[in-house]
Design a protein around this motif. Structure first.
Motif, PDB file in Angstrom:
ATOM      1  N   VAL B   4      70.219  33.057  36.334  1.00 36.48           N
ATOM      2  CA  VAL B   4      70.666  34.432  36.528  1.00 36.48           C
ATOM      3  C   VAL B   4      69.789  35.536  35.797  1.00 36.48           C
ATOM      4  CG1 VAL B   4      72.404  35.838  35.291  1.00 36.48           C
ATOM      5  CG2 VAL B   4      73.068  33.493  35.509  1.00 36.48           C
ATOM      6  N   VAL B   5      69.639  36.658  36.383  1.00 41.79           N
ATOM      7  CA  VAL B   5      69.588  37.809  36.248  1.00 41.79           C
ATOM      8  C   VAL B   5      70.412  38.443  35.993  1.00 41.79           C
ATOM      9  CG1 VAL B   5      67.723  39.535  36.776  1.00 41.79           C
ATOM     10  CG2 VAL B   5      67.546  37.507  38.282  1.00 41.79           C
ATOM     11  N   GLU B  42      62.919  39.590  41.293  1.00 43.54           N
ATOM     12  CA  GLU B  42      61.551  38.987  41.745  1.00 43.54           C
ATOM     13  C   GLU B  42      61.395  37.531  41.417  1.00 43.54           C
ATOM     14  OE1 GLU B  42      60.250  39.804  44.625  1.00 43.54           O
ATOM     15  OE2 GLU B  42      59.103  38.372  44.501  1.00 43.54           O
ATOM     16  N   VAL B  43      61.137  38.078  40.008  1.00 45.89           N
ATOM     17  CA  VAL B  43      60.505  36.623  39.488  1.00 45.89           C
ATOM     18  C   VAL B  43      61.232  35.363  39.333  1.00 45.89           C
ATOM     19  CG1 VAL B  43      60.562  35.721  36.972  1.00 45.89           C
ATOM     20  CG2 VAL B  43      59.444  38.376  37.572  1.00 45.89           C
ATOM     21  N   ALA B  44      62.192  35.999  39.359  1.00 47.20           N
ATOM     22  CA  ALA B  44      63.353  34.769  39.677  1.00 47.20           C
ATOM     23  C   ALA B  44      63.478  33.815  40.656  1.00 47.20           C
ATOM     24  CB  ALA B  44      65.340  35.434  39.279  1.00 47.20           C
ATOM     25  N   LEU B  45      63.749  34.979  41.623  1.00 43.32           N
ATOM     26  CA  LEU B  45      63.225  34.354  43.417  1.00 43.32           C
ATOM     27  C   LEU B  45      61.597  33.518  43.273  1.00 43.32           C
ATOM     28  CD1 LEU B  45      64.133  37.752  45.695  1.00 43.32           C
ATOM     29  CD2 LEU B  45      65.740  35.473  45.109  1.00 43.32           C
ATOM     30  N   ARG B  46      60.998  34.139  42.832  1.00 39.47           N
ATOM     31  CA  ARG B  46      59.632  33.272  43.164  1.00 39.47           C
ATOM     32  C   ARG B  46      59.953  32.384  42.190  1.00 39.47           C
ATOM     33  NH1 ARG B  46      54.544  36.798  42.559  1.00 39.47           N
ATOM     34  NH2 ARG B  46      55.077  38.549  44.440  1.00 39.47           N
ATOM     35  N   LEU B  47      60.974  31.793  41.281  1.00 43.09           N
ATOM     36  CA  LEU B  47      60.881  30.543  40.067  1.00 43.09           C
ATOM     37  C   LEU B  47      61.988  29.421  41.708  1.00 43.09           C
ATOM     38  CD1 LEU B  47      61.606  31.893  36.763  1.00 43.09           C
ATOM     39  CD2 LEU B  47      59.444  30.325  37.314  1.00 43.09           C
ATOM     40  N   VAL B  48      63.211  29.983  41.599  1.00 45.71           N
ATOM     41  CA  VAL B  48      63.915  29.464  42.485  1.00 45.71           C
ATOM     42  C   VAL B  48      63.350  29.016  43.433  1.00 45.71           C
ATOM     43  CG1 VAL B  48      65.606  29.201  43.929  1.00 45.71           C
ATOM     44  CG2 VAL B  48      65.901  30.121  41.376  1.00 45.71           C
ATOM     45  N   SER B  51      60.744  25.997  42.612  1.00 47.27           N
ATOM     46  CA  SER B  51      61.662  24.675  42.436  1.00 47.27           C
ATOM     47  C   SER B  51      62.483  23.788  43.015  1.00 47.27           C
ATOM     48  CB  SER B  51      62.241  25.060  41.322  1.00 47.27           C
ATOM     49  OG  SER B  51      63.274  25.807  41.550  1.00 47.27           O
ATOM     50  N   GLY B  52      62.303  24.441  44.161  1.00 50.24           N
ATOM     51  CA  GLY B  52      63.207  23.799  45.803  1.00 50.24           C
ATOM     52  C   GLY B  52      64.294  23.478  46.061  1.00 50.24           C
ATOM     53  N   ASP B  53      64.607  24.058  44.596  1.00 53.40           N
ATOM     54  CA  ASP B  53      66.166  24.175  44.879  1.00 53.40           C
ATOM     55  C   ASP B  53      67.118  24.983  43.379  1.00 53.40           C
ATOM     56  OD1 ASP B  53      67.331  21.720  42.692  1.00 53.40           O
ATOM     57  OD2 ASP B  53      66.027  22.875  42.296  1.00 53.40           O
ATOM     58  N   GLY B  54      68.240  25.114  43.943  1.00 54.71           N
ATOM     59  CA  GLY B  54      68.946  26.210  42.988  1.00 54.71           C
ATOM     60  C   GLY B  54      69.308  27.532  43.464  1.00 54.71           C
ATOM     61  N   GLU B  55      70.053  28.807  42.812  1.00 51.50           N
ATOM     62  CA  GLU B  55      69.702  29.566  43.234  1.00 51.50           C
ATOM     63  C   GLU B  55      69.328  30.870  42.416  1.00 51.50           C
ATOM     64  OE1 GLU B  55      73.663  30.041  44.890  1.00 51.50           O
ATOM     65  OE2 GLU B  55      74.609  30.173  42.908  1.00 51.50           O
ATOM     66  N   VAL B  56      69.630  32.141  42.922  1.00 52.85           N
ATOM     67  CA  VAL B  56      69.173  33.465  41.793  1.00 52.85           C
ATOM     68  C   VAL B  56      71.145  33.860  42.363  1.00 52.85           C
ATOM     69  CG1 VAL B  56      68.802  35.718  41.438  1.00 52.85           C
ATOM     70  CG2 VAL B  56      67.116  34.219  42.136  1.00 52.85           C
ATOM     71  N   ASP B 111      69.858  27.980  34.188  1.00 56.44           N
ATOM     72  CA  ASP B 111      68.315  27.570  32.935  1.00 56.44           C
ATOM     73  C   ASP B 111      67.628  28.437  32.469  1.00 56.44           C
ATOM     74  OD1 ASP B 111      68.013  24.552  34.508  1.00 56.44           O
ATOM     75  OD2 ASP B 111      68.424  25.196  36.102  1.00 56.44           O
ATOM     76  N   LEU B 112      68.230  30.073  33.124  1.00 53.38           N
ATOM     77  CA  LEU B 112      67.399  30.845  32.592  1.00 53.38           C
ATOM     78  C   LEU B 112      67.995  32.313  33.035  1.00 53.38           C
ATOM     79  CD1 LEU B 112      64.383  31.364  31.540  1.00 53.38           C
ATOM     80  CD2 LEU B 112      63.126  31.767  34.528  1.00 53.38           C
ATOM     81  N   VAL B 113      67.536  32.732  32.198  1.00 54.49           N
ATOM     82  CA  VAL B 113      68.276  34.548  32.139  1.00 54.49           C
ATOM     83  C   VAL B 113      67.562  35.532  31.715  1.00 54.49           C
ATOM     84  CG1 VAL B 113      70.062  35.803  31.277  1.00 54.49           C
ATOM     85  CG2 VAL B 113      70.837  33.865  31.126  1.00 54.49           C
ATOM     86  N   LEU B 114      67.262  36.165  33.079  1.00 56.60           N
ATOM     87  CA  LEU B 114      66.005  36.963  32.901  1.00 56.60           C
ATOM     88  C   LEU B 114      66.821  38.117  32.845  1.00 56.60           C
ATOM     89  CD1 LEU B 114      64.121  35.967  35.593  1.00 56.60           C
ATOM     90  CD2 LEU B 114      63.597  35.516  33.510  1.00 56.60           C
ATOM     91  N   ALA B 115      66.026  38.919  32.016  1.00 55.79           N
ATOM     92  CA  ALA B 115      65.683  41.030  31.882  1.00 55.79           C
ATOM     93  C   ALA B 115      65.362  42.280  31.935  1.00 55.79           C
ATOM     94  CB  ALA B 115      67.465  41.072  30.480  1.00 55.79           C
ATOM     95  N   ALA B 116      65.360  42.871  32.646  1.00 57.36           N
ATOM     96  CA  ALA B 116      64.054  43.949  31.845  1.00 57.36           C
ATOM     97  C   ALA B 116      64.152  44.068  30.425  1.00 57.36           C
ATOM     98  CB  ALA B 116      64.302  44.973  32.350  1.00 57.36           C
TER      99      ALA B 116
END
Lengths: 318, 260
Positions: B4-5, B42-48, B51-56, B111-116
Motif C-alpha cells: 500500500v502506498v 515506483e518502489v512499490a511496483l518494483r517490489l511487487v 515478488s511475482g504476485d500481489g499488487e500495489v 506486507d508493506l506500507v510505503l510513504a514519502a
C-alpha cells in the motif's frame, strides 16, 4: 509565564549530545522552566554536559543496542509521562527526533507541531513555523494537549552553557518494543574541510550546475574560501552528491557568515535551511529565481562561466 | 506481495501558495499528485514485480472531487485506490490523517506500507511513523534503497554521516526519499487502464471512526510577515560578474581588501 516544567530529548552523538539538543535545553532554561533532559546511548559525561546548558535532571535510558531508537524511546517517555506532566516535550528535528515525535504523538494521542523555529511563552506555549520560503511565520499552539510536543529545527536558538551544575542523573529502564528495526551496519561517507553546520562559509550547488561533474567547481570555491560545500535537495536526489551535503528542510540548517548559492533557484525546501546566513551571494541564470529575493549580492549569469572566473581570481590572490 | 502506498494530492507547487481565511493552505485550486509520492509508487511496483504476485494499492485523504492526481499513480501501475474524503476532515492534523489512513489500511493489512518522508505542501513529516505506531508496525524511515529478503525488509537509511543498513520483519512501514528510484512515466496503455480502475471514496462514517476523535487540536494563532532582508544588489553578468563578487567579498571582509 505559563511554562514551569519542560522536558528535552537530548539526542546522543558520538559520546556527546547533538548541538540542537543543547540549543533546546538552553532555550527551555531561558523560558524559565525546570528542565529535564532525556537521553539514551550516551556516555557518562552527559549529566555534566546537559547540566551545563541548564538541565537539572537527566533521565538516562542507557545503551539501546543497534536499533532505530524511536519505538523504545517513545514507549519509555510515554511511561515516564504517566508519573508527571510537563508543559511540553521539546524534540530536535533530526531523523530519529522526527521518528520519536511521531511515535510519541500516536502513543499519547496528542498532535505534534513540527518545523518549529521559535517558541513564545504566552497563555500557553506557542510555536513559530516558517512558511512560503520563510517569508511568513505561522504562530501555532496546541489545544487541550498536555504535554505539547514540539519538534524544533537546528539553530533556532543559541546553545549557552550558563549553568555549572551537573544534572541529577537517574537511570531509567527502557520499555521494550516489538516494533523495532535493527541496524545491521553503518556506513560513513568521507568528507574533508570544516563541517557543513559549523563552517563560516558555505558554497552550495544546485541543478543549475548542469551536471554532476560541475560540482567540482563548488568544492573548489569552498576550499578557496575555507568553507564547506553544500547542495540543494535536487542534486542530492539526483545522486550527484551524498545526503550529508544537503542544506534545507530535510537536510542541514546552516547559519554561516557567507552563503554562496550556485545554480540554486531557491525552493522553500532549500531556503529554510540557509536564510539565517549573514550574507548571501546568488549566481543563477534565471533573473526571477526566488533566491535573488533573499540575496545581498546577485549575479544573473551562467555558473559554468562565473564560477571558473571567480576561482581564477581567487587563486591569483592566494 | 501486497504493498500500500500513501499518496496525496497537493496544490501545484509551481503556483504561488496562499492561505485561506482560517490560515490554512488554500487547496481550492487544481490539485496534482505530490511528486514526492511517485517514488514510493515506483518502489512499490518494483517490489511487487520482483515478488511475482500481489499488487500495489493506494490510500489517500483529501477532497475527492477531482482525482486526476490519484489516476496518474494508477496509470503508473497501481491497481486500485481508496480516498477518504469528508468535510469533517478539513484542517485535519497529521495524527488525525494517520488515524484515518490506519483505519483504511487495517481493513486488510498489506506486507508493506510505503510513504514519502514528507509531503511537499505541509512538510510535517510525522504521518508515516504515527501510522506505524497506530498499526503496531516497525517504521524504517528516510530510505534511499528498499529490498525484501525472505520476509524482511532491508533499507539504506540516510544518516548525518552516510547511511545505515536497517532491517525489520514484514509487515512494516517504510518512508522513501525522493530520488530513491526513477519513477516510470505512465504509458498510453497505463493511462487507458487507469480509467477503469476503482477509486473507492469513503467518508469518516464509512470507516466507523468517531468524528469527535478527529477534531483538529492544533490551531494557528496568527500569520506574520517574517523579518526578511530586502534583496540586495543584482547584476547581469557581463563578463565582470566574478570580479564584482570578489569586490563584494572584500566589502564584507571575507577577503582582505586588495592592495591596489
Amino acid at each position: 509565564m505559563s511554562v514551569s516544567n519542560l522536558w528535552v530529548l537530548a539526542e546522543p552523538a558520538r559520546g556527546d549530545v547533538t548541538t540542537t539538543s543543547k540549543e533546546l535545553i538552553s532555550e527551555a532554561r531561558r523560558l524559565g522552566a525546570t528542565v529535564t533532559a532525556i537521553t539514551w546511548g550516551a556516555n557518562d559525561d552527559v549529566a555534566r554536559v546537559v547540566g551545563s546548558y541548564g538541565a537539572s535532571r537527566l533521565w538516562d535510558l542507557g545503551d539501546l543496542g543497534a536499533i532505530l531508537p524511536a519505538s523504545v524511546v517513545a514507549n519509555t517517555v510515554a511511561s515516564l509521562l504517566e508519573g508527571e506532566t510537563p508543559d511540553a516535550v521539546l524534540i530536535p528535528a533530526s531523523n530519529d527526533g522526527r521518528d520519536i515525535a511521531g511515535r510519541l504523538s500516536a502513543r499519547l494521542d496528542t498532535p505534534v507541531l513540527t518545523n518549529v523555529t521559535g517558541l513564545r511563552d504566552g497563555a500557553t506555549l506557542e510555536s513559530e513555523h516558517p512558511i512560503f520560503g520563510g517569508t511568513h511565520t505561522v504562530l501555532a499552539r496546541l489545544r487541550d494537549s498536555a504535554p505539547g510536543l514540539f519538534v524544533v529545527r537546528a539553530k533556532s536558538f543559541s546553545a549557552t552553557p550558563d549553568g555549572v551544575d551537573v544534572a541529577l542523573r537517574e537511570s531509567v529502564t527502557p520499555v521494550t518494543s516489538s516494533r523495532t528495526a535493527t541496524i545491521r551496519s553503518s556506513h560513513v561517507e568521507e568528507r574533508n574541510g570544516p563541517a557543513l553546520e559549523d563552517a563560516k562559509v558555505v558554497v552550495s550547488g544546485g541543478r543549475g550546475l548542469g551536471d554532476a561533474s560541475s560540482y567540482a567547481l563548488v568544492e573548489e570555491l569552498a576550499r578557496l574560501l575555507d568553507g564547506a560545500p553544500g547542495a540543494s535537495r535536487a542534486i542530492v536526489d539526483a545522486g550527484w552528491v551524498p545526503y550529508s551535503h544537503q542544506v534545507g528542510q530535510t537536510g542541514k540548517t546552516v547559519k554561516p557568515d557567507l552563503y554562496v548559492a550556485c545554480g540554486i533557484s531557491g525552493a522553500t525546501q532549500h531556503m529554510v535551511g540557509m536564510k539565517g546566513a549573514a550574507n548571501v551571494i546568488a549566481i543563477n541564470k534565471d533573473p526571477d529565481a526566488p533566491i535573488f529575493a533573499i540575496s545581498d549580492f546577485g549575479v544573473v549569469g551562467d555558473v559554468q562561466r562565473v564560477l571558473p572566473a571567480l576561482i581564477e581570481l581567487l587563486k591569483a590572490r592566494a | 506481495m501486497n504493498v500500500v502506498v500513501c499518496v496525496k494530492q497537493i496544490p501545484d507547487p509551481a503556483a504561488t501558495p496562499s492561505l485561506d481565511a482560517e490560515h490554512r493552505l488554500d487547496r481550492s485550486g487544481k490539485l496534482i499528485l505530490d511528486e514526492a509520492d511517485t517514488y514510493g509508487v515506483e518502489v512499490a511496483l518494483r517490489l511487487v514485480e520482483a515478488s511475482g504476485d500481489g499488487e500495489v494499492s493506494l490510500v489517500s485523504m483529501g477532497d475527492a472531487t477531482d482525482v486526476t492526481g490519484i489516476r496518474s499513480a494508477l496509470a503508473m501501475g497501481a491497481m486500485r485506490a481508496t480516498v477518504v474524503s469528508d468535510p469533517l476532515l478539513k484542517g485535519a492534523d497529521a495524527l488525525t490523517t494517520a488515524k484515518v489512513l490506519a483505519a483504511v489500511i487495517s481493513r486488510d493489512v498489506p506486507d508493506l506500507v510505503l510513504a514519502a518522508t514528507e509531503s511537499s505542501d505541509g512538510y510535517t513529516g510525522t504521518l508515516p511513523v504515527q501510522l506505524a505506531e497506530l498499526l503496531g508496525l516497525p517504521a524504517l524511515t528516510f530510505a534511499t534503497s528498499v529490498a525484501v529478503e525472505s520476509g524482511d525488509v532491508v533499507v539504506h537509511r540516510q544518516t548525518e554521516l552516510g547511511y545505515d543498513e536497517v532491517v525489520a520483519a514484514l509487515p512494516a512501514v517504510v518512508t522513501v526519499t525522493a530520488g530513491v528510484v526513477e519513477p516510470r512515466y505512465a504509458t498510453f496503455k497505463g493511462i487507458m487502464a487507469a480509467k477503469s480502475r476503482t477509486v473507492e471514496v469513503l467518508s469518516v462514517a464509512d470507516l466507523g471512526l468517531d468524528a469527535s476523535a478527529l477534531v483538529p487540536r492544533q490551531e494557528v494563532v496568527s500569520v506574520e510577515l517574517a523579518a526578511t532582508k530586502n534583496a540586495g544588489e543584482k547584476y547581469v553578468d557581463d563578463g565582470e560578474g566574478a570580479a564584482r563578487i570578489v569586490a563584494f567579498l572584500e566589502r564584507i571582509k571575507i577577503l582582505a581588501g586588495s592592495a591596489s
